[in-house]
Design a protein around this motif. Structure first.
Motif, short mmCIF file in Angstrom:
data_model
loop_
_atom_site.label_atom_id
_atom_site.label_comp_id
_atom_site.label_asym_id
_atom_site.label_seq_id
_atom_site.Cartn_x
_atom_site.Cartn_y
_atom_site.Cartn_z
N CYS B 549 11.99 -72.64 -100.03
CA CYS B 549 13.13 -72.48 -99.10
C CYS B 549 13.27 -71.02 -98.69
O CYS B 549 13.54 -70.72 -97.53
CB CYS B 549 14.42 -72.95 -99.76
N SER B 550 13.09 -70.16 -99.66
CA SER B 550 13.23 -68.73 -99.40
C SER B 550 12.21 -68.26 -98.37
O SER B 550 12.55 -67.55 -97.41
CB SER B 550 13.06 -67.97 -100.72
N ILE B 551 10.96 -68.67 -98.55
CA ILE B 551 9.92 -68.24 -97.61
C ILE B 551 10.19 -68.83 -96.22
O ILE B 551 10.13 -68.13 -95.21
CB ILE B 551 8.52 -68.67 -98.10
N LEU B 552 10.53 -70.11 -96.20
CA LEU B 552 10.76 -70.75 -94.91
C LEU B 552 11.99 -70.17 -94.21
O LEU B 552 12.05 -70.07 -92.99
CB LEU B 552 10.90 -72.27 -95.08
N ASP B 553 12.98 -69.78 -95.02
CA ASP B 553 14.17 -69.17 -94.46
C ASP B 553 13.82 -67.90 -93.68
O ASP B 553 14.41 -67.60 -92.66
CB ASP B 553 15.17 -68.85 -95.59
N SER B 554 12.83 -67.19 -94.19
CA SER B 554 12.42 -65.96 -93.50
C SER B 554 11.55 -66.25 -92.28
O SER B 554 11.38 -65.38 -91.43
CB SER B 554 11.63 -65.07 -94.47
N GLU B 555 10.98 -67.44 -92.21
CA GLU B 555 10.06 -67.75 -91.12
C GLU B 555 10.68 -68.66 -90.06
O GLU B 555 10.12 -68.82 -88.97
CB GLU B 555 8.80 -68.43 -91.66
N LYS B 556 11.82 -69.25 -90.37
CA LYS B 556 12.32 -70.31 -89.49
C LYS B 556 12.65 -69.81 -88.09
O LYS B 556 12.40 -70.52 -87.11
CB LYS B 556 13.55 -70.99 -90.11
N GLN B 557 13.16 -68.59 -88.03
CA GLN B 557 13.53 -68.08 -86.72
C GLN B 557 12.31 -67.99 -85.80
O GLN B 557 12.33 -68.44 -84.66
CB GLN B 557 14.18 -66.72 -86.87
N LYS B 558 11.25 -67.44 -86.37
CA LYS B 558 10.02 -67.30 -85.59
C LYS B 558 9.49 -68.67 -85.19
O LYS B 558 9.11 -68.90 -84.04
CB LYS B 558 8.97 -66.54 -86.39
N ILE B 559 9.48 -69.58 -86.16
CA ILE B 559 8.95 -70.92 -85.90
C ILE B 559 9.70 -71.58 -84.74
O ILE B 559 9.10 -72.15 -83.84
CB ILE B 559 9.03 -71.79 -87.18
#
Lengths: 202, 669
Positions: B549-559
């Protein structure tokens, strides 16, 4: 076909350790890494190229070869335009397994007409001195199993790698040209629609 | 059938026959009753219905017509019935085709004689209905086509065998699996015992692997049940699709199909969309502010020394774990402390006790090692399983962490140890054997232990936690992907909706993360840090899911901003490898844990995943009391000790057997 770029999905299949990832990396990045990890899960790389005047983006899919991961690998076969069956010339078992890989692909990719689907066979690691599979045996297999083109490759020495991938593109373009006269490209949408409608109405 | 409103048809298949013996002594004069089988949900009760075909369609005519016209073709292969027909389907159709011709020939001789088919009321007597709850077993047999024999719990009732001449038995069994648990009878693998206590959703995953047992491979067909449940996410699909051009949609076809298939392989996402029993639908929950947290310093050798009594027992373990959770260990301590963290050494053992343990474990290790070491070439030739394991291990050892000094170059002793430990683990757990990914889990342990025996036993402990990831059915992977889905949806509904709209709700892109606990995502030393932090069991269970969740939280905006589709998300996530900052990832993971913990109206499913229900934090919460009976779902991730005992028992079983019979006999699986 005008100047439009078409996206082609090809998939590398074959036993673990025959060099699927190395072939992909050699072709796309022109690098060879002896220390490459074995693939876990599924990966893919894109490469733009021009073949016989056609602009193509080749999407190359690479999978983990172990039987255990089959059910999580096979969904990715869907939508492939070409399958690159790969074995290693220093591993006779990997050669013997090609038939199984082909079967698995045809089944899970839902290939409508297997005899018309483009396969390209790659005998990799021709740089090694101790071969277990001869070029004749490999060619014979290809001939008897649907007349597939055969390439002896070495990802390490960069032998025939580009040629094999380009052949894959040619085969796909050839089949597409054949079918284009018969089926309009919209078929894909029509195929999907019945399922969506049932989900709405039921 | 469409007018049937009170029923929900879960499955329907025509061309299902009863071979009724006409009873006049002539063996050849079998009556063929054609009909349809349906699986119907009637007010929550699932019924199996068999209905003979309407009188107007005489099966005998159809069979005869099949010989020289296309009518049978249409009858058997209506396009709605089979949107997908792969090679297998075509093959089986061919055999059906042969069979039809053969039967039609027989039929002709029949009608020339006196065995003509009786009509409607005669056929109606073949209709039957029963509740799945009354079903005791289904026996599956093949004879050119497949036929099913149903046995009810009420033994006095016997039902006619159903012959699936038009195929569809596999799909029928798949649908049945969604309503009941089917498992192979120990006596007869063709016999599936039925129990309805548990809805065996996970079974559908197994079908992919099991189908071959029955030779009925039609798995690719999507059944209406899943389609209905999947309808939810499709609505969002259409919304997103509306913003994309038509061409874009076309290009998305393969990903959508891939995702559909993944959905069958990873069941449970349907549950995510509709919650198991329907009452715990997660609406928008206010999670509150995510707290700021700080990471700490690694545990120092002085601190470690302070936590030991004179006999070597470890004191104040909770505090120690807290420090390790916050900052990890300094590298020098890893060799000692990992053995405790992994449970190889008990925290309250004395130095003497540990020495004795080590002696015993060293003996045990070498006994197992001798088992495969002493296999002769000749034996190996006749042991394909061992041979396969060996060849796979040899290949993978040469492709594991080869840039690490411990494993680099040719003939590095590190490689030999890696190989030997993995081979010995095969002896320890022959049922599991070697599965790709295990070399990744072992490599850091061996690097830290620098000792074959201790690395092996630490690996055994670690594998106790990871075992399910590698099992035949990969249940561990499926469970984790579903659990991760629940967490992501809670944390950010918008991002979750986006993933679903891109057919990525199955979170396949997290596969590698979960299978080998981020081993390939982080630099070698960061892996050591992450793992020791995870092994503390703090701040909640399943920390690794919060790491996702932590990693995806950092990537979600870009995605979302880049409007990544299925393929791009997979690619993007794969390419995060070696670009992550472990301390930042852990900081955010802990913060997310605290944020969720602080949430008042936490869905029970989420508390279960993170283990909040079992500790005192929520014990006094009336909400948790109300929902307590719902704790029927198995613990999200069985505690290491649970699995450890299982694996141990298994291992000892093997050992006992082999020690009685000398070397090598444990290959008998």
């Amino acid at each position: 076909m005008s100047g439009k770029t078409s996206l082609l999905k090809v998939i590398l299949l074959g036993d673990g350790g025959v060099g699927k990832s190395s072939l992909m990396n050699r072709y796309v990045t022109n690098k060879f890494d002896t220390h490459l990890f074995h693939t876990i899960g599924v990966e893919f790389l894109n490469k733009d190229l021009e073949v016989d005047g056609h602009m193509v983006t080749l999407q190359i899919w690479d999978t983990a070869g172990q039987e255990r991961f089959r059910s999580l690998r096979t969904p990715f076969y869907r939508g492939s335009d070409c399958c690159l069956l790969t074995f290693s010339v220093d591993d006779s078992q990997s050669f013997l397994n090609m038939g199984n890989w082909k079967k698995e692909f045809i089944y899970y990719a839902d290939v409508k007409e297997p005899e018309k689907f483009p396969f390209v066979v790659l005998g990799n690691k021709v740089d090694v001195t101790e071969r277990q599979v001869s070029a004749e045996d490999a060619r014979q297999w290809c001939q008897e199993n649907g007349n597939h083109p055969y390439y002896e490759t070495s990802a390490k020495d960069d032998t025939n790698v580009a040629a094999a991938f380009e052949e894959a593109v040619r085969r796909v373009l050839a089949t597409e040209e054949r079918t284009e006269h018969l089926i309009h490209t919209d078929t894909v949408n029509l195929q999907r629609r019945p399922r969506s409608t049932t989900s709405c109405c039921s | 059938m469409a007018a049937d409103t009170s029923h929900k048809v879960l499955f329907e298949q025509y061309g299902v026959f009863i071979h009724a013996n006409s009873g006049d002594g002539c063996i050849e004069q079998d009556l063929l009753v054609s009909g349809s089988i349906r699986l119907v949900d009637k007010d929550g009760e699932v019924l199996v219905e068999y209905r003979p075909l309407e009188d107007s369609v005489d099966p005998s005519n159809m069979l005869c017509a099949g010989k020289d016209s296309s009518s049978v073709m249409e009858w058997g292969q209506s396009p709605e019935d089979r949107p997908h027909h792969g090679l297998e389907a075509q093959h089986s159709y061919e055999t059906e085709w042969d069979m039809v011709n053969a039967v039609s020939f027989k039929k002709k001789t029949c009608s020339n004689g006196e065995g003509a088919l009786n009509h409607s009321h005669e056929r109606n007597r073949w209709a039957f209905t029963f509740s799945v709850g009354d079903l005791s077993s289904v026996t599956v047999k093949m004879d050119g086509w497949s036929y099913l024999f149903f046995k009810l719990k009420e033994a006095s009732v016997s039902l006619p065998t159903l012959h699936f001449h038009q195929g569809g038995s596999a799909e029928f069994l798949d649908s049945l699996r969604r309503c009941a648990l089917l498992r192979e009878s120990p006596e007869d693998e063709r016999c599936l015992l039925v129990s309805t206590a548990n809805r065996a959703l996970s079974q559908s995953f197994e079908n992919l692997l099991e189908d071959n047992n029955f030779g009925l491979v039609h798995k690719l067909k999507k059944d209406p049940y899943v389609t209905t449940l999947g309808g939810f996410s499709k609505v969002t699909n259409y919304l997103f699709d509306a913003f994309r051009g038509a061409e874009e949609q076309q290009r998305r076809r393969p990903p959508e199909e891939v995702a559909d298939l993944l959905g069958e392989v990873i069941p449970g996402l349907e549950i995510n969309q509709q919650e198991e029993s329907g009452f715990e639908v997660i609406t928008r929950i206010d999670l509150g502010v995510r707290p700021e947290v700080q990471r700490g310093e690694p545990l120092s050798t002085e601190q470690w020394a302070e936590h030991q009594d004179t006999e070597g027992r470890i004191l104040n373990v909770p505090h120690l774990k807290q420090v390790i959770f916050k900052g990890g260990l300094c590298h020098m301590l890893r060799k000692d402390v990992w053995k405790f963290l992994l449970g190889y050494f008990p925290w309250d053992s004395t130095l003497e006790e540990r020495k004795a343990l080590q002696r015993a474990k060293t003996d045990e290790y070498f006994r197992m090692k001798l088992q495969w070491k002493s296999v002769s070439e000749e034996q190996e030739r006749r042991n394909s399983r061992l041979r396969d394991c060996k060849s796979l291990i040899e290949k993978d050892v040469n492709r594991t962490d080869r840039t690490n000094r411990f494993y680099e170059g040719i003939d590095n002793p590190g490689l030999v140890l890696l190989h030997d430990i993995l081979m010995t683990y095969c002896m320890f757990d022959f049922d599991l054997g070697y599965v790709q990914g295990m070399s990744d889990l072992l490599s850091p342990l061996l690097f830290v232990m620098e000792n074959e025996v201790e690395a092996f036993w630490c690996f055994v402990s670690f594998m106790d936690q990871m075992h399910q990831n590698f099992e035949e059915q990969m249940q561990g992977m499926k469970t984790q992907l579903v659990q991760l889905g629940s967490l992501l949806r809670l944390l950010d509904q918008k991002f979750w909706n986006y993933l679903e709209s891109q057919d990525s709700g199955f979170l396949y892109f997290c596969f590698r993360w979960l299978l080998i606990r981020f081993k390939r995502e982080l630099s070698f030393h960061d892996v050591l840090r992450l793992w020791e932090v995870m092994w503390t069991g703090l701040p909640c269970q399943n920390l690794h899911l919060l790491v996702c969740c932590s990693i995806l939280d950092s990537e979600k905006q870009k995605i979302m901003e880049e409007n990544y589709g299925f393929n791009e998300i997979l690619k993007h996530v794969n390419e995060l490898s070696m670009k992550l900052d472990i301390e930042e990832v852990l900081r955010k993971a802990e913060a997310i844990c605290l944020q969720i913990k602080g949430c008042k109206d936490l869905p029970h499913s989420v508390s279960d995943i993170l283990g909040f229900n079992t500790d005192e934090v929520t014990a006094g919460d009336p909400w948790s009391e109300v929902t307590a009976p719902r704790k029927t779902s198995p613990a999200p991730s069985p505690s290491p000790t649970d699995r450890g005992q299982g694996a141990f028992a298994n291992g000892h079983g093997l050992l006992r057997e082999s020690s009685q019979n000398g070397c090598g006999v444990s290959f008998v699986s």
